[in-house]
Design a protein around this motif. Structure first.
Motif, PDB file in Angstrom:
ATOM      1  N   TYR A  77       0.825  -1.204   0.000  1.00  0.00           N
ATOM      2  CA  TYR A  77       0.000   0.000   0.000  1.00  0.00           C
ATOM      3  C   TYR A  77       0.863   1.260   0.000  1.00  0.00           C
ATOM      4  O   TYR A  77       0.583   2.211  -0.731  1.00  0.00           O
ATOM      5  CB  TYR A  77      -0.949   0.014   1.204  1.00  0.00           C
ATOM      6  N   ALA A  78       1.924   1.254   0.813  1.00  0.00           N
ATOM      7  CA  ALA A  78       2.806   2.428   0.871  1.00  0.00           C
ATOM      8  C   ALA A  78       3.500   2.652  -0.473  1.00  0.00           C
ATOM      9  O   ALA A  78       3.647   3.798  -0.918  1.00  0.00           O
ATOM     10  CB  ALA A  78       3.842   2.250   1.973  1.00  0.00           C
ATOM     11  N   TRP A  80       2.307   1.776  -3.415  1.00  0.00           N
ATOM     12  CA  TRP A  80       1.283   2.233  -4.344  1.00  0.00           C
ATOM     13  C   TRP A  80       0.923   3.696  -4.082  1.00  0.00           C
ATOM     14  O   TRP A  80       0.812   4.497  -4.993  1.00  0.00           O
ATOM     15  CB  TRP A  80       0.053   1.347  -4.193  1.00  0.00           C
ATOM     16  N   ARG A  81       0.779   4.042  -2.806  1.00  0.00           N
ATOM     17  CA  ARG A  81       0.393   5.397  -2.421  1.00  0.00           C
ATOM     18  C   ARG A  81       1.444   6.428  -2.830  1.00  0.00           C
ATOM     19  O   ARG A  81       1.116   7.477  -3.369  1.00  0.00           O
ATOM     20  CB  ARG A  81       0.187   5.443  -0.908  1.00  0.00           C
ATOM     21  N   ASP A  82       2.711   6.118  -2.585  1.00  0.00           N
ATOM     22  CA  ASP A  82       3.784   7.066  -2.859  1.00  0.00           C
ATOM     23  C   ASP A  82       4.335   6.972  -4.271  1.00  0.00           C
ATOM     24  O   ASP A  82       5.069   7.865  -4.703  1.00  0.00           O
ATOM     25  CB  ASP A  82       4.938   6.858  -1.871  1.00  0.00           C
ATOM     26  N   GLY A  83       4.024   5.895  -4.968  1.00  0.00           N
ATOM     27  CA  GLY A  83       4.554   5.707  -6.315  1.00  0.00           C
ATOM     28  C   GLY A  83       6.051   5.467  -6.324  1.00  0.00           C
ATOM     29  O   GLY A  83       6.737   5.873  -7.266  1.00  0.00           O
ATOM     30  N   THR A  84       6.578   4.811  -5.291  1.00  0.00           N
ATOM     31  CA  THR A  84       8.008   4.585  -5.177  1.00  0.00           C
ATOM     32  C   THR A  84       8.342   3.117  -5.410  1.00  0.00           C
ATOM     33  O   THR A  84       7.463   2.281  -5.533  1.00  0.00           O
ATOM     34  CB  THR A  84       8.512   4.984  -3.787  1.00  0.00           C
TER      35      THR A  84
END
Length: 90
Positions: A77-78, A80-84
């Motif tokens: 999720y992190a 996906w959320r940050d796009g990293t």
């Protein structure tokens, strides 16, 4: 992959894992966690394996697998959320 809860003002009761959300996503996360514990020999996965082994020692292998699946879900999720991209921290 979240625990259920039945609480009132003074007491807090934790229940078993709920079946909220997509069953196929829960299944895939569980399989990924199991595979990471049993079959993965990549040195980059070692910190997660050690973390899950400590939980397995205290609470049992099945609970450790679900805990690892929840941790993987949080990491995904992190990302996906940050796009990293995933980069393991030491």
């Amino acid at each position: 992959l979240v625990p259920g809860e039945s609480s009132s003002s003074e007491r807090q009761q934790r229940l078993s894992i709920t079946k909220a959300g997509s069953s196929s996503v829960r299944w895939v996360l569980g399989q990924a966690a199991w595979s990471l514990q049993v079959r993965c020999h990549d040195p980059a996965a070692r910190p997660l394996q050690l973390w899950a082994a400590e939980i397995a020692r205290k609470r049992g292998r099945r609970i450790a697998t679900i805990a690892l699946a929840r941790k993987l879900a949080g990491i995904l999720y992190a990302l996906w959320r940050d796009g990293t991209r995933y980069e393991q921290r030491r």
